[in-house]
Design an enzyme around this catalytic site. Structure first.
Site, PDB file in Angstrom:
ATOM      1  N   ASP A   1     -18.451 -18.296 -48.257  1.00 61.11           N
ATOM      2  CA  ASP A   1     -19.290 -17.576 -47.294  1.00 61.11           C
ATOM      3  C   ASP A   1     -20.666 -17.281 -47.904  1.00 61.11           C
ATOM      4  O   ASP A   1     -20.979 -16.149 -48.253  1.00 61.11           O
ATOM      5  CB  ASP A   1     -18.587 -16.274 -46.888  1.00 61.11           C
ATOM      6  CG  ASP A   1     -19.328 -15.528 -45.794  1.00 61.11           C
ATOM      7  OD1 ASP A   1     -20.043 -16.188 -45.002  1.00 61.11           O
ATOM      8  OD2 ASP A   1     -19.214 -14.288 -45.734  1.00 61.11           O
ATOM      9  N   LEU A   2     -21.493 -18.328 -48.002  1.00 59.05           N
ATOM     10  CA  LEU A   2     -22.835 -18.171 -48.561  1.00 59.05           C
ATOM     11  C   LEU A   2     -23.906 -18.102 -47.476  1.00 59.05           C
ATOM     12  O   LEU A   2     -25.082 -17.923 -47.769  1.00 59.05           O
ATOM     13  CB  LEU A   2     -23.138 -19.311 -49.545  1.00 59.05           C
ATOM     14  CG  LEU A   2     -22.179 -19.414 -50.744  1.00 59.05           C
ATOM     15  CD1 LEU A   2     -22.653 -20.498 -51.709  1.00 59.05           C
ATOM     16  CD2 LEU A   2     -22.047 -18.086 -51.462  1.00 59.05           C
ATOM     17  N   LYS A   3     -23.500 -18.281 -46.233  1.00 64.52           N
ATOM     18  CA  LYS A   3     -24.399 -18.078 -45.089  1.00 64.52           C
ATOM     19  C   LYS A   3     -25.715 -18.846 -45.244  1.00 64.52           C
ATOM     20  O   LYS A   3     -26.804 -18.278 -45.219  1.00 64.52           O
ATOM     21  CB  LYS A   3     -24.676 -16.581 -44.880  1.00 64.52           C
ATOM     22  CG  LYS A   3     -23.434 -15.733 -44.630  1.00 64.52           C
ATOM     23  CD  LYS A   3     -23.807 -14.267 -44.436  1.00 64.52           C
ATOM     24  CE  LYS A   3     -22.616 -13.411 -44.072  1.00 64.52           C
ATOM     25  NZ  LYS A   3     -21.668 -13.232 -45.205  1.00 64.52           N
ATOM     26  N   PHE A   4     -25.600 -20.159 -45.340  1.00 67.44           N
ATOM     27  CA  PHE A   4     -26.785 -20.993 -45.526  1.00 67.44           C
ATOM     28  C   PHE A   4     -27.772 -20.820 -44.370  1.00 67.44           C
ATOM     29  O   PHE A   4     -27.381 -20.758 -43.203  1.00 67.44           O
ATOM     30  CB  PHE A   4     -26.383 -22.462 -45.645  1.00 67.44           C
ATOM     31  CG  PHE A   4     -25.424 -22.733 -46.765  1.00 67.44           C
ATOM     32  CD1 PHE A   4     -25.630 -22.197 -48.022  1.00 67.44           C
ATOM     33  CD2 PHE A   4     -24.307 -23.528 -46.562  1.00 67.44           C
ATOM     34  CE1 PHE A   4     -24.744 -22.441 -49.064  1.00 67.44           C
ATOM     35  CE2 PHE A   4     -23.416 -23.786 -47.596  1.00 67.44           C
ATOM     36  CZ  PHE A   4     -23.634 -23.239 -48.849  1.00 67.44           C
ATOM     37  N   HIS A   5     -29.045 -20.772 -44.709  1.00 68.82           N
ATOM     38  CA  HIS A   5     -30.086 -20.584 -43.692  1.00 68.82           C
ATOM     39  C   HIS A   5     -31.387 -21.150 -44.240  1.00 68.82           C
ATOM     40  O   HIS A   5     -32.091 -20.487 -45.000  1.00 68.82           O
ATOM     41  CB  HIS A   5     -30.243 -19.106 -43.357  1.00 68.82           C
ATOM     42  CG  HIS A   5     -31.025 -18.850 -42.107  1.00 68.82           C
ATOM     43  ND1 HIS A   5     -31.331 -17.592 -41.663  1.00 68.82           N
ATOM     44  CD2 HIS A   5     -31.562 -19.698 -41.183  1.00 68.82           C
ATOM     45  CE1 HIS A   5     -32.019 -17.662 -40.530  1.00 68.82           C
ATOM     46  NE2 HIS A   5     -32.168 -18.937 -40.228  1.00 68.82           N
TER      47      HIS A   5
ATOM     48  N   PRO B   1     -33.535 -28.064 -42.036  1.00 65.78           N
ATOM     49  CA  PRO B   1     -32.417 -29.004 -41.881  1.00 65.78           C
ATOM     50  C   PRO B   1     -32.078 -29.802 -43.133  1.00 65.78           C
ATOM     51  O   PRO B   1     -30.900 -29.941 -43.487  1.00 65.78           O
ATOM     52  CB  PRO B   1     -32.880 -29.911 -40.736  1.00 65.78           C
ATOM     53  CG  PRO B   1     -33.738 -29.015 -39.897  1.00 65.78           C
ATOM     54  CD  PRO B   1     -34.468 -28.146 -40.879  1.00 65.78           C
TER      55      PRO B   1
ATOM     56  N   THR C   1     -32.542 -29.126 -46.266  1.00 67.44           N
ATOM     57  CA  THR C   1     -31.965 -28.291 -47.320  1.00 67.44           C
ATOM     58  C   THR C   1     -30.526 -27.896 -47.007  1.00 67.44           C
ATOM     59  O   THR C   1     -29.645 -27.974 -47.874  1.00 67.44           O
ATOM     60  CB  THR C   1     -32.821 -27.039 -47.538  1.00 67.44           C
ATOM     61  OG1 THR C   1     -34.143 -27.439 -47.923  1.00 67.44           O
ATOM     62  CG2 THR C   1     -32.229 -26.152 -48.622  1.00 67.44           C
TER      63      THR C   1
ATOM     64  N   THR D   1     -22.350  -8.389 -38.820  1.00 67.96           N
ATOM     65  CA  THR D   1     -21.587  -7.308 -38.187  1.00 67.96           C
ATOM     66  C   THR D   1     -22.106  -5.925 -38.550  1.00 67.96           C
ATOM     67  O   THR D   1     -21.648  -4.929 -37.989  1.00 67.96           O
ATOM     68  CB  THR D   1     -20.090  -7.403 -38.562  1.00 67.96           C
ATOM     69  OG1 THR D   1     -19.957  -7.456 -39.984  1.00 67.96           O
ATOM     70  CG2 THR D   1     -19.463  -8.645 -37.946  1.00 67.96           C
TER      71      THR D   1
ATOM     72  N   GLY E   1     -11.632  -6.521 -46.278  1.00 74.42           N
ATOM     73  CA  GLY E   1     -11.988  -6.294 -47.663  1.00 74.42           C
ATOM     74  C   GLY E   1     -11.651  -4.921 -48.176  1.00 74.42           C
ATOM     75  O   GLY E   1     -10.559  -4.670 -48.683  1.00 74.42           O
TER      76      GLY E   1
END
Length: 242
Positions: free
Chosen positions: A59-63, A66, A68, A123, A214
């Protein structure tokens, strides 16, 4: 719903702490690797989990642009992870390129590709944050739906959303669209910084596939007992509803 649908985050600062938590909860199959642990110990954590026959939610939440996100998704898939996240706001082209790259990365190692899922909105954010800080003129449930539909149209396997949006996404996106829910808190736990939470039983009833739980487990004096209580709460609610 059983314990295999619960994902526990390895929100710990180093490899030693990760191993200790994994060994303390041997019944947990799914573990989430986030930014803190990945930056601390790198891909070595994947080997640690695989040696113990665990499944990996990276869960690195790539952003990013395109090209990259395609490159990083290809690399991530080549490590043999099972779930992978990208922000839906990276855009349609980035999402499509990332999905194709996941297939390419898995082909390199001859394994089944991970399921790429989109972050709809964090969230920890509220409707007020969306309107006043981010200046997005949509109600939060509608915004989450649009991000999920964008992900689905781009070929992704599912989305990450709060439990409060699950019912709507399940109804609109269908049964084959994977819904992963953080922000899940048992009835006896503090909500903390999760602004749109439900209990595990409520999230399951709404249609969630996986629950990310968690601190209600890992921040307690007895994580195994906390896990037992959560499973008992879910089981009891399902029996009452049957």
């Amino acid at each position: 719903m059983n314990i295999d649908n619960i994902i526990v985050p390895l929100d710990v600062p180093n490899e030693a702490a990760a191993i200790a938590l994994i060994e303390e909860l041997p019944e947990i199959i799914w573990w989430k690797v986030g930014l803190e642990l990945f930056v601390s110990c790198g891909p070595q954590i994947f080997s640690i989990l695989k040696q113990r026959q665990k499944r990996i939610f990276l869960d690195l939440k790539f952003h990013d642009i395109p090209n990259t996100v395609a490159g990083v998704c290809r690399s991530a898939a080549s490590y043999g992870v099972d779930l992978l996240t990208i922000h839906a706001t990276a855009g349609r082209v980035a999402l499509s390129r990332a999905q194709q790259a996941v297939l390419e990365g898995a082909k390199i190692i001859g394994q089944k590709p991970p399921r790429l899922i989109a972050i709809t909105i964090l969230t920890s954010l509220t409707s007020r944050d969306l309107a006043f800080d981010l200046k997005i003129p949509l109600e939060l449930p509608e915004y989450v739906l649009q991000m999920a539909l964008l992900a689905q149209e781009s070929g992704l396997s599912g989305a990450v959303c709060s439990p409060q949006e699950v019912e709507q996404l399940r109804r609109v996106c269908g049964d084959d669209f994977l819904l992963v829910c953080p922000g899940v808190r048992p009835s006896w736990a503090e909500v903390g910084d999760q602004k749109r939470s439900l209990t595990p039983a409520q999230a399951i009833k709404a249609g969630a596939n996986y629950l990310v739980i968690g601190r209600p487990i890992t921040a307690t004096a007895d994580p195994r007992e906390a896990l037992r209580r959560i499973c008992q709460e879910i089981s009891g609610d399902q029996k009452e509803g049957s």
